[in-house]
Design an enzyme around this catalytic site. Structure first.
Site, PDB file in Angstrom:
ATOM      1  N   GLU A 292       0.810  -1.227   0.000  1.00 43.12           N
ATOM      2  CA  GLU A 292       0.000   0.000   0.000  1.00 43.12           C
ATOM      3  C   GLU A 292       0.836   1.266   0.000  1.00 43.12           C
ATOM      4  O   GLU A 292       0.535   2.215  -0.714  1.00 43.12           O
ATOM      5  CB  GLU A 292      -0.925   0.013   1.218  1.00 43.12           C
ATOM      6  CG  GLU A 292      -2.168  -0.834   1.048  1.00 43.12           C
ATOM      7  CD  GLU A 292      -3.083  -0.703   2.242  1.00 43.12           C
ATOM      8  OE1 GLU A 292      -3.929   0.199   2.236  1.00 43.12           O
ATOM      9  OE2 GLU A 292      -2.944  -1.497   3.175  1.00 43.12           O
TER      10      GLU A 292
ATOM     11  N   ASP B 111      -2.803  -4.091   3.901  1.00 40.83           N
ATOM     12  CA  ASP B 111      -3.009  -4.332   5.334  1.00 40.83           C
ATOM     13  C   ASP B 111      -3.888  -5.554   5.572  1.00 40.83           C
ATOM     14  O   ASP B 111      -4.799  -5.844   4.790  1.00 40.83           O
ATOM     15  CB  ASP B 111      -3.666  -3.106   5.982  1.00 40.83           C
ATOM     16  CG  ASP B 111      -2.688  -1.962   6.194  1.00 40.83           C
ATOM     17  OD1 ASP B 111      -1.465  -2.201   6.083  1.00 40.83           O
ATOM     18  OD2 ASP B 111      -3.135  -0.839   6.468  1.00 40.83           O
TER      19      ASP B 111
ATOM     20  N   TYR C  99       0.056  -4.803  13.990  1.00 42.63           N
ATOM     21  CA  TYR C  99      -1.028  -4.072  13.308  1.00 42.63           C
ATOM     22  C   TYR C  99      -1.935  -3.406  14.328  1.00 42.63           C
ATOM     23  O   TYR C  99      -2.313  -4.012  15.339  1.00 42.63           O
ATOM     24  CB  TYR C  99      -1.827  -5.024  12.433  1.00 42.63           C
ATOM     25  CG  TYR C  99      -2.745  -4.317  11.470  1.00 42.63           C
ATOM     26  CD1 TYR C  99      -2.251  -3.368  10.590  1.00 42.63           C
ATOM     27  CD2 TYR C  99      -4.105  -4.589  11.449  1.00 42.63           C
ATOM     28  CE1 TYR C  99      -3.088  -2.705   9.703  1.00 42.63           C
ATOM     29  CE2 TYR C  99      -4.950  -3.952  10.566  1.00 42.63           C
ATOM     30  CZ  TYR C  99      -4.430  -3.003   9.695  1.00 42.63           C
ATOM     31  OH  TYR C  99      -5.268  -2.355   8.826  1.00 42.63           O
TER      32      TYR C  99
END
Length: 728
Positions: free
Chosen positions: A10, A83, A303
């Protein structure tokens, strides 16, 4: 075809980190986030054919897609590494749809932390795109589009064009408004807590009256309710003979809090570091994506969008090894500590933790920026403490008795610090009770009562609103920040003294929506939709079934809204007692997008309208016509506008603070960035580029003489010497 494989990530930051792990056999490029979405100017959902979405490439991403297509032609294997959540899964699917061709194979990479072991491990376990997660994200997007496109026109017709209703954002606004209504309707109740000081053997103890003749006499519900009651009570207390009737000692165990999840991290960063949820998540994203540490680019935390407190066994073991090495075996509980997630949590990811507990905040000092370090320290302490031993406290409670009256006091002594050695902010320990106290006679030194009043509930902070949404099951970790950002950018709420307050526009909007569409903007219905999306993500419910569950009550609400719009719209208007200067009809006060305005009741035959905002004279003259310049409010916030009827001159709102740059004759003015954030810059921009995010205050720094101070979360601070105001 080129040898090796292509990896699409990303962000460029993640791409830099992965290049150091994967070597020359992989080409790594960034998609820069989302690449496709529903069209901006139309519904983009086929409601008569299974709610099929009609996607278009985002205009700003067309060149990115062209570059990706050119690069992707060279590879037969493409790894997609967005993600590890629903949104990331959808990005991967959109990329695969745009880049697919004969012979190409797509593989999905997922890693909860960006470390070498995690990335290489995910490469070995690369799988397929999870279409259940993609469908859940598509269902969320389509639900939001259906509500926004079909309900927003009612706002346009009743209040102003350009307004927007959101499926979840409007419910968050409802929470803010309901809290404001509670504050407005709150009636304070008087009460008088009674305090006394007792003495024994040279020691003093401060106590609170808790019982009279066995009945409660403390707290806002039971304490005396008036000065008259207190005046009758105090003489009787002073006349009694007093004894220390009981001393209760017991051991209490304090257990550490679980590691952070998204909502608790935002709350902790707000209360401890003064960070907004959006700033917290921005810093956490950068810690997750990786930072340069001694020449190596490495992810520092796992995360950060999660609602699970689960910890991987290997992470628990690493924490125990660190604790034993740093503090000795006494810091370890007998078995690894496990925590239970709240009901409704997805448990898709671990809790937020450092990727390596041995990497202490002290080791990173001076190697990463200060704000990142402070947030990392908060995460590191919370996780490491969660795996440490309990703290042991000795608690003492003493009761003083005289006739029918009982006074009580408590104290604590910390016997074993345990996890508080690492994270002392998790518990507040009371002062210890004097050790020489014994049951027997005691003397009353004095007794007082103070008038108090119950207080209304507080307005939500941004982090507090996140906590409330989490409790009610509204939104998910990846949406909290965007929900609050949306209602702020739409001017439905403002942040005043770090708390959210609905604007006049926000109040009118939420009242109309709740009146016309009660079923859609009910908190329980919104929470049930979130549960439905979770079911889609787990494969228990189909995409079509989930969207149709929203469509049915939406259609029913739209039918009744047509009948009730006139009633609701008239309820938003108020008579002013004034006459229209053009036709003589009564003037009505109506809510508008940029504040209330006066409108002729004979609209649309008469189109007279003017702002109801009180014009505040700035003391300046218009450079075009000489009329006074007054402060006004528009879609981009405050500004100066000419009061002359035929003149349209405007300027940024001045702050009254001169630009500090040497030789500059400008002053600092209030502006708004492309993302809607207020900042302050020189009025002579672009000739002078002095700018700051913080509001300037015309007060010279006592320490270094800098001409102005800035408002911060902790008070006024000098932007030059970085010291708080008043310190010398």
């Amino acid at each position: 075809m080129s040898a090796g494989s292509l990896v699409i990530i990303e962000s460029p930051a993640k791409a830099r980190t992965l290049r150091g792990y994967l070597g020359g056999d992989f080409e790594i490029v960034a998609s820069m986030g989302h690449v496709r979405d529903l069209p901006r100017q139309r519904l983009g959902v086929s409601t008569d054919s299974g709610f099929k979405p009609q996607y278009t490439i985002l205009p700003e991403k067309r060149s990115t897609i062209e570059d990706l297509r050119r690069i992707a032609k060279k590879y037969d294997t493409i790894y997609l590494a967005a993600d590890p959540d629903r949104e990331g899964e959808a990005i991967c699917w959109h990329l695969s749809e745009l880049l697919k061709r004969d012979g190409v194979k797509f593989k999905r990479l997922k890693f909860n932390e960006i470390t070498k072991d995690a990335v290489l491990g995910s490469l070995k376990k690369a799988g397929e795109i999870d279409m259940d997660l993609v469908d859940a994200q598509q269902a969320r997007r389509v639900m939001d589009r259906l509500v926004g496109y079909r309900i927003s026109p009612y706002l346009w017709r009743a209040i102003s064009s350009g307004l927007s209703a959101g499926r979840v954002q409007s419910v968050a606004l409802r929470l803010v408004q309901e809290r404001e209504d509670q504050i407005a309707s709150f009636v304070p109740v008087e009460y008088w807590p009674v305090k006394a000081r007792f003495g024994q053997g040279g020691e003093e103890v401060s106590t609170t009256l808790v019982r009279i003749a066995g009945k409660r006499a403390d707290g806002d519900r039971h304490a005396p309710g008036s000065k008259e009651e207190v005046d009758l009570l105090l003489p009787g207390i002073r006349a009694e003979s007093w004894t220390l009737s009981s001393i209760e000692r017991r051991e209490a165990t304090l257990r550490p809090l679980p590691p952070f999840i998204t909502s608790t991290l935002q709350q902790g960063a707000s209360s401890t570091l003064g960070l907004s949820p959006s700033r917290t998540m921005s810093l956490a994203q950068e810690l997750y994506e990786g930072m340069d540490i001694g020449g190596e680019h490495s992810g520092l935390i796992t995360y950060m969008r999660t609602d699970s407190v689960r910890i991987a066994p290997e992470a628990q073991q690493a924490a125990r090894e660190f604790l034993e090495a740093a503090f000795g075996p006494g810091m370890l509980p007998p078995t690894p500590r496990r925590f239970r997630s709240s009901s409704g949590s997805q448990d898709a990811h671990e809790a937020i933790r450092p990727t390596d507990p041995a990497r202490t905040p002290e080791m990173l000092k001076g190697r990463i920026p200060d704000q990142h370090l402070r947030l990392y320290g908060l995460i590191w302490r919370r996780f490491t403490a969660s795996q440490a031993s309990d703290a042991i406290v000795d608690r003492t409670a003493v009761t003083f008795t005289g006739g029918v009256y009982e006074f009580r006091a408590t104290g604590e002594a910390l016997r074993s610090r345990g996890f508080l050695t690492i994270d002392p902010g998790q518990a507040s320990i009371e002062s210890p009770m004097p050790g020489s106290l014994a049951e027997g006679r005691a003397g009353l030194l004095d007794v007082t009562a103070e008038q108090c009043f119950t207080k209304p509930p507080s307005r939500f902070t941004e982090a507090g609103l996140v906590a409330e949404m989490k409790k009610l099951g509204i939104g998910r970790p990846s949406t909290y920040v965007s929900i609050i950002d949306t209602i702020r950018k739409r001017s439905y709420v403002v942040l005043s003294e770090k708390r959210l307050r609905p604007t006049e526009l926000g109040t009118a909007t939420v009242r109309l929506l709740v009146d016309l569409f009660p079923a859609i903007f009910e908190t329980s219905f919104t929470a049930s939709m979130e549960e439905m999306l979770d079911s889609v993500a787990s494969g228990g419910t189909s995409y079509e079934e989930a969207v149709s569950r929203l469509q049915e009550p939406l259609e029913l609400s739209l039918k009744s809204a047509v009948e009730n719009l006139g009633r609701v719209r008239s309820g938003l208007s108020r008579q002013t007692g004034e006459k229209c200067p053009q036709c003589g009809s009564p003037l009505l006060l109506k809510p508008g997008r940029f504040g209330s305005y006066l409108s002729c009741s004979d609209y649309p035959s008469c189109r007279f309208r003017k702002s109801a905002e009180t014009a505040v004279d700035s003391g300046r003259k218009c450079p075009d016509c000489g009329s006074p310049l007054v402060f006004r409010t528009g879609r981009f916030g405050r500004y100066l506008g000419c009061s002359g009827a035929a003149c349209r001159h405007t300027e940024p709102a001045p702050t009254g603070v001169a630009c500090p740059e040497e030789g500059c004759s400008g002053e600092l003015v209030e502006r708004r960035s492309k993302k809607g954030r207020i900042f302050y810059s020189c009025s002579r921009f672009p000739e002078c580029r002095h700018a700051s995010w913080r509001k300037p205050v015309a007060r010279r720094c006592e320490r270094c003489g800098f001409p102005y101070l800035e408002e911060t979360a902790k008070g006024l601070m000098c932007p030059s010497c970085r010291k708080p105001a008043g310190n010398s």
